[in-house]
Design an enzyme around this catalytic site. Structure first.
Site, PDB file in Angstrom:
ATOM      1  N   GLN A   1       1.034  -1.185  -0.010  1.00  0.00           N
ATOM      2  CA  GLN A   1       0.030   0.076  -0.039  1.00  0.00           C
ATOM      3  C   GLN A   1       0.931   1.223   0.078  1.00  0.00           C
ATOM      4  O   GLN A   1       0.386   2.243  -0.259  1.00  0.00           O
ATOM      5  CB  GLN A   1      -1.081  -0.032   1.055  1.00  0.00           C
ATOM      6  CG  GLN A   1      -2.293  -1.214   1.086  1.00  0.00           C
ATOM      7  CD  GLN A   1      -3.147  -0.930   2.314  1.00  0.00           C
ATOM      8  OE1 GLN A   1      -3.113  -1.997   3.062  1.00  0.00           O
ATOM      9  NE2 GLN A   1      -3.775  -0.049   2.624  1.00  0.00           N
TER      10      GLN A   1
ATOM     11  N   GLU B   1     -13.239   5.048   4.024  1.00  0.00           N
ATOM     12  CA  GLU B   1     -13.289   4.335   5.300  1.00  0.00           C
ATOM     13  C   GLU B   1     -14.290   4.619   6.262  1.00  0.00           C
ATOM     14  O   GLU B   1     -14.670   4.160   7.085  1.00  0.00           O
ATOM     15  CB  GLU B   1     -11.885   4.632   6.113  1.00  0.00           C
ATOM     16  CG  GLU B   1     -10.831   3.850   5.144  1.00  0.00           C
ATOM     17  CD  GLU B   1      -9.355   4.340   5.572  1.00  0.00           C
ATOM     18  OE1 GLU B   1      -9.295   5.664   6.174  1.00  0.00           O
ATOM     19  OE2 GLU B   1      -8.347   3.657   5.265  1.00  0.00           O
TER      20      GLU B   1
ATOM     21  N   ARG C   1      -9.383  -0.727   7.433  1.00  0.00           N
ATOM     22  CA  ARG C   1     -10.284   0.313   6.819  1.00  0.00           C
ATOM     23  C   ARG C   1     -10.769   1.456   7.578  1.00  0.00           C
ATOM     24  O   ARG C   1     -11.899   1.876   7.588  1.00  0.00           O
ATOM     25  CB  ARG C   1     -11.501  -0.524   6.274  1.00  0.00           C
ATOM     26  CG  ARG C   1     -12.009   0.455   5.284  1.00  0.00           C
ATOM     27  CD  ARG C   1     -13.495  -0.578   4.566  1.00  0.00           C
ATOM     28  NE  ARG C   1     -13.683   0.118   3.387  1.00  0.00           N
ATOM     29  CZ  ARG C   1     -14.149  -0.388   2.341  1.00  0.00           C
ATOM     30  NH1 ARG C   1     -14.156  -1.512   2.063  1.00  0.00           N
ATOM     31  NH2 ARG C   1     -14.795   0.647   1.413  1.00  0.00           N
ATOM     32  N   CYS C   2      -9.685   2.039   8.211  1.00  0.00           N
ATOM     33  CA  CYS C   2      -9.873   3.167   8.979  1.00  0.00           C
ATOM     34  C   CYS C   2      -8.615   4.197   9.003  1.00  0.00           C
ATOM     35  O   CYS C   2      -7.662   3.633   8.891  1.00  0.00           O
ATOM     36  CB  CYS C   2     -10.526   3.078  10.286  1.00  0.00           C
ATOM     37  SG  CYS C   2      -9.446   2.255  11.300  1.00  0.00           S
TER      38      CYS C   2
END
Ligand code: FES
Ligand code: FES
Lengths: 804, 164
Positions: free
Chosen positions: A235, A758, A382-383
């Site tokens: 990522q 997110e 996912r945050c």
């Protein structure tokens, strides 16, 4: 007039910001032509596989390679001893700790990497994994962080308790750090003086991002040219290059890191894992390309867990419900190594956004990080860094307080929201919220779901239940969240010392098409589609004529990557600003071509026109051609720009969610009847993609709230190592979501966008959890921990006497 | 290791013949031996469906089929569902309805959906959700996948009617 098409037609033809542009990525994915790491195949490529520890805590007494090496096709067996001369048996973590690449004398969690087998294919490698003879001597196992802080058992023998860690002094040999924000004495004082104080302890269980594609890498060392190429599920490819250079001593220009197509990330692919390092070393040792791809069980057992926060909260208020203070303490289980992926100065990420969307005058947050015999990680699933934990905490505390006050929790939220006129708002724990309009969003949401009607229906249901007419209760889950995304600014956000800016570089081609490269990397978010839309609007060339490229460190400008919803807030801003540089030069060219002064032309959709004489214009296409082919006095040929963007602040997307759920008291089965999600992500670039992100994020929230966990037994065995035990919802278990929005642009972002990927996860988890809790409120329940799987819900109902 | 088996199989209309260990998994045969990398590996335990292919007219998860079991089989993968000049309606519809994000589940998803619509050309939403429950997606939340499949069913039925 040269053309009679309208201005509107010209806007449409660009496919710019705000339109539901279809994705350019889809052609290859729908035809099986994606290029993911495991699709990469190089001549002579070898395959690497790990021997992993069956024990959660043990000393390694011996490793005998003989039987494994005897297998035909096995090329090498690497252990810590082999990596030690290169200094690569340990590696630094993103959190300032260090982590074993291969077990050095002992193992600290089940599934830990012990040896790396390199063989001609994956079958031979797997055979050799079975044959490697490793002898262990078991040690006492600690899986509970509270126990860890009391225990005499020293997990990290490599550390000296008297020497401060990366985040200050350590209180005990299994303690990592204490992080404190806010004013504790003042907060305690407010609690002492308060008319009402509600307290709750809650455990936000350990879970895992579990993208559908696991992690992997292919390393290829070209010894002749001294060049290392590394493909992988990264990522943050540029950070990987820098770290790989620092660790290996290979100069950075001789390393090329490529993130090809990535099959979902969700935070799982931010960190640096032993597999990446071992594939590099194995390629250097063997002179051949080496591929490593973990299987699902390895992924769940060892690669980057999320959450695992034990939170204790106190919230004080007047008897009318005006909140006066918030106190939060977290015991954070970080596993065997502190490998959290947080900006350096934030050992618990942005957990200090835990005052949420409310105007809370005084607050305190304390976090203690602890070592246990569990896998390392602590990534942001996912945050943005630990924001999910923070929002879950405050949104549960609000519900707990509402119960204590015997008040409706929607109303409690409303009277405590930060008002529109208070922005920019300085929160008690330090953040400056850039913008918001919470009351408008809340009212819109409650109206859309007919909130009062839902409460009336729920009350009727309780009556019916008590009268024996139904065995199903009804829960109304509410949540209102504020996210904090888009790290930097560089002055307070860095990873391993690398400032968290991002970048975009644009080249316009003579015929009026373009390529733009960014420092980020899509993992499904559709960057190739949306960033072209931003540019189309900024530079007036059609999105279809703009190629977006990311992920190759040889060609893309340096950037910190994609996680924490930072792509649009940071790289999106860089894109807009680079586009504006292009436009500035185009203006000079246009003025020259139109034989007027620079300030006498203005930009209009896809062209520059002479002010007051719109029939005199040069299109961007014409300008692009002239930029290369016409000698313009005082201007260099060409049309290119680059922008590195250091955001002045983060962005604060927010939203209002409502979940209506039926809960079967006898089976514990939940049925989501309705889910309404209102998101405010500022300026909307592509509504189709925004909706897709929200559906996906809500589904991951549903998973976490209703069943997904990484569980251990007392011996430190992972009980949830396959998709049989680890809950990923199917199409059958997922509802249709209703999406809605308000638009409050970020005042400091060049296009006002805030990021959205997110938000639905952050806001969704407490919403689902609140629905379950709310279903039992009428029967005296204040709080029950996630995950709310059927069995746990049944137990809750049973404990409340609902089966009697 | 071991004894190799003589294997013959057809993939997307093309015949292949080779020697392989019987334990070789069909997904590896496809991906590594035949370079057909459309089908993906998400779990290797029959849960995720990323590896879905059609074998002798049935949807199978190729991570849980030994190549020995596939001997003589006729297989279709995503690569055989349509081609750039002649896309399957599902391939167009997934794009149209934003039924994919990272794309990792997509080949298995579309391969399964194509077979599903043959099994049930007039599905309800519930039928789709049940019939597709063997394929996991981590990105989309399924809503747009379901929409894409239902829209395709309508489209295929309309085309059939027009042809009749
Ligand atoms: S890889 Fe075959 S079902 Fe997951
Ligand atoms: S699109 Fe990513 S798993 Fe389905």
């Amino acid at each position: 007039m040269k053309d009679d098409i309208t201005r509107e037609d010209r806007v449409d033809a660009l496919g710019g910001m705000g339109c539901k542009r279809k994705r350019v990525e889809d052609a290859r994915f729908t035809q099986g032509k994606g290029n993911y790491v495991d699709d990469i195949k190089l001549p002579g490529m070898l395959f690497g596989d790990f021997v992993r520890s069956p024990y959660a805590h043990a000393r390694i007494t011996s490793i005998n390679k003989e039987a494994a090496l005897a297998i035909d096709g096995v090329v090498a067996v690497l252990t810590a001893e082999d990596l030690a001369p290169l200094g690569l048996h340990w590696m630094p973590t993103l959190a300032g700790d260090k982590q074993m690449v291969l077990a050095d004398g002992k193992v600290l969690f089940q599934g830990q990497e012990v040896a790396f087998i390199v063989a001609k294919d994956r079958y031979v490698a797997a055979d050799a994994v079975e044959m490697l003879d490793v002898q262990y001597e078991e040690l006492p196992v600690i899986t509970d962080p509270y126990e860890a802080l009391q225990s005499d058992v020293v997990l990290r023998e490599d550390l000296d308790t008297n020497v401060p860690g990366a985040h200050g002094p350590r209180k005990h040999h299994n303690h990592i750090f204490t992080w404190e924000v806010g004013d504790e004495p003042a907060t305690n004082q407010v609690m002492d003086d308060a008319e009402v104080v509600a307290e709750e302890s809650m455990y936000y269980h350990r879970t895992h991002p579990c993208p559908l594609e696991t992690c992997g890498s292919v390393a290829s060392m070209d010894k002749i040219n001294g060049k290392l190429t590394l493909w992988g599920t990264f990522q943050a490819p540029h950070v990987v290059r820098t770290v790989a250079s620092m660790l290996s001593g290979i100069e950075e220009h001789n390393i090329r890191v490529v993130s090809p197509d990535i099959g979902g990330g969700f935070g799982n692919k931010v960190g640096v894992y032993p597999g990446y390092i071992c594939s590099i070393v194995a390629s250097i040792v063997t002179g051949k390309p080496v591929k490593w791809v973990e299987d699902r069980m390895e992924n769940l057992m060892s690669t980057a867990f999320a959450r695992d926060y034990w939170m204790k909260g106190k919230i004080s208020a007047t008897k009318d419900g005006k909140i006066t203070g918030l106190h939060c303490h977290v015991t954070a289980d970080h596993g065997a190594f502190d490998a959290c992926a947080d900006p350096t100065k934030f050992p618990a990420g942005f957990m200090n956004i835990c005052t949420g969307s409310y105007d809370i005058p005084v607050a305190y947050l304390g976090v203690d990080g602890v070592y246990t015999n569990k896998a390392p990680g602590g990534v942001s699933y996912r945050c943005s860094f630990r924001v999910t934990e923070a929002v879950y905490f405050i949104e549960r505390m609000i519900e707990v307080l509402a119960i204590k006050l015997n008040m409706d929790s929607a109303e409690l939220r409303r009277i405590n929201f930060i008002r529109k006129d208070q922005f920019p708002y300085k929160a008690a724990l330090g953040w400056e919220y850039d913008s918001g309009d919470y009351h408008t969003a809340w009212d819109k949401a409650l109206k859309a779901v007919d909130y009062d009607g839902l409460r009336a229906e729920q009350a009727q249901r309780v009556e019916d239940f008590k009268a024996g007419k139904t065995r199903k209760l009804m829960g109304v889950g509410l949540s209102f969240f504020t996210e904090i995304v888009g790290a930097g600014p560089v002055k307070n956000c860095d990873i391993l010392g690398m400032g968290m800016f991002d970048s975009c570089e644009i080249r316009i081609h003579p015929t009026g098409s373009a390529i733009a490269r960014l420092g980020t990397i899509s993992q499904g978010q559709g960057h190739a589609t949306t960033f072209a839309q931003i540019l189309a609007t900024e530079i007036g060339l059609p999105a279809d004529s703009i190629t977006i490229e990311e992920g190759d460190t040889d060609t893309a400008p340096y950037g910190l990557g994609t996680y924490g919803s930072r792509s649009t807030p940071v790289a999106g801003a860089a894109t807009a600003l680079a586009g504006r540089k292009i436009r500035a030069k185009a203006q000079m060219i246009a003025a020259y071509l139109l034989e007027v002064h620079d300030s006498d032309v203005e930009f209009d959709v896809d062209r520059f026109t002479v002010k007051g004489a719109p029939e005199k214009f040069k299109t961007m296409k014409e300008i692009a051609y002239a930029a290369y082919n016409q000698a313009i006095p005082g201007l260099e040929p060409g049309l290119e720009a680059v922008s590195y963007y250091d955001p002045p602040n983060m962005t604060y997307p927010f939203g209002a969610y409502v979940c209506v759920m039926d809960v079967d008291v006898d089976t514990g089965v939940t049925d989501i009847r309705r889910f309404y999600a209102l998101d405010d992500c500022g300026t909307r670039i592509n509504p189709m993609i925004i909706d897709g992100q929200i559906h996906g994020g809500l589904t991951e929230a549903l998973a976490v709230a209703l069943g997904q966990e990484i569980a251990y037994d007392k011996q430190g065995n992972v009980k949830t190592g396959t998709l049989m035990d680890f809950f990923l919802p199917t199409a059958w278990e997922v509802p249709n979501y209703e999406t809605d929005f308000t638009v409050t642009p970020s005042p400091h972002h060049p296009i006002g966008a805030k990021g959205v990927g997110e938000s639905p996860h952050v806001g969704g988890v407490p919403c689902f959890s609140n629905a379950v809790n709310d279903a039992f409120r009428a029967f005296g329940l204040t709080h029950t921990n996630m995950p709310h799987d059927h069995w746990r819900i049944w137990k809750t109902a049973n404990a409340l006497g609902l089966h009697d | 290791m071991s004894n190799k088996m003589h294997i013959k199989l057809t993939v997307n209309g093309e015949a292949h013949e080779f020697l392989a260990e019987p334990r070789e998994l069909l997904i590896h045969t496809l991906r590594e031996r035949l370079d057909i990398t459309g089908p993906h590996i998400g779990c290797e335990t029959t849960h995720c469906g990323a590896c879905t292919v059609t074998m002798n007219g049935k949807s199978v998860k190729s991570c849980t089929v030994f190549v020995a079991q596939a001997n003589g089989a006729d297989l279709t993968t995503i690569e055989g569902i349509g081609d750039p000049d002649n896309l399957h309606a599902l391939q167009t519809s997934f794009k149209e309805h934003h039924g994919l994000q990272c794309g990792f589940c997509t080949p298995g998803m579309i391969t399964r959906a194509a077979k599903f619509l043959e099994e049930n050309p007039n599905p309800t939403e519930e039928d789709v959700r049940f019939g597709m429950a063997g394929n996991l997606c981590r990105c989309t939340g399924y809503q747009n996948i379901v929409k894409a499949i239902l829209a395709t069913a309508d489209e295929l039925n309309a085309a059939k009617e027009a042809a009749e």
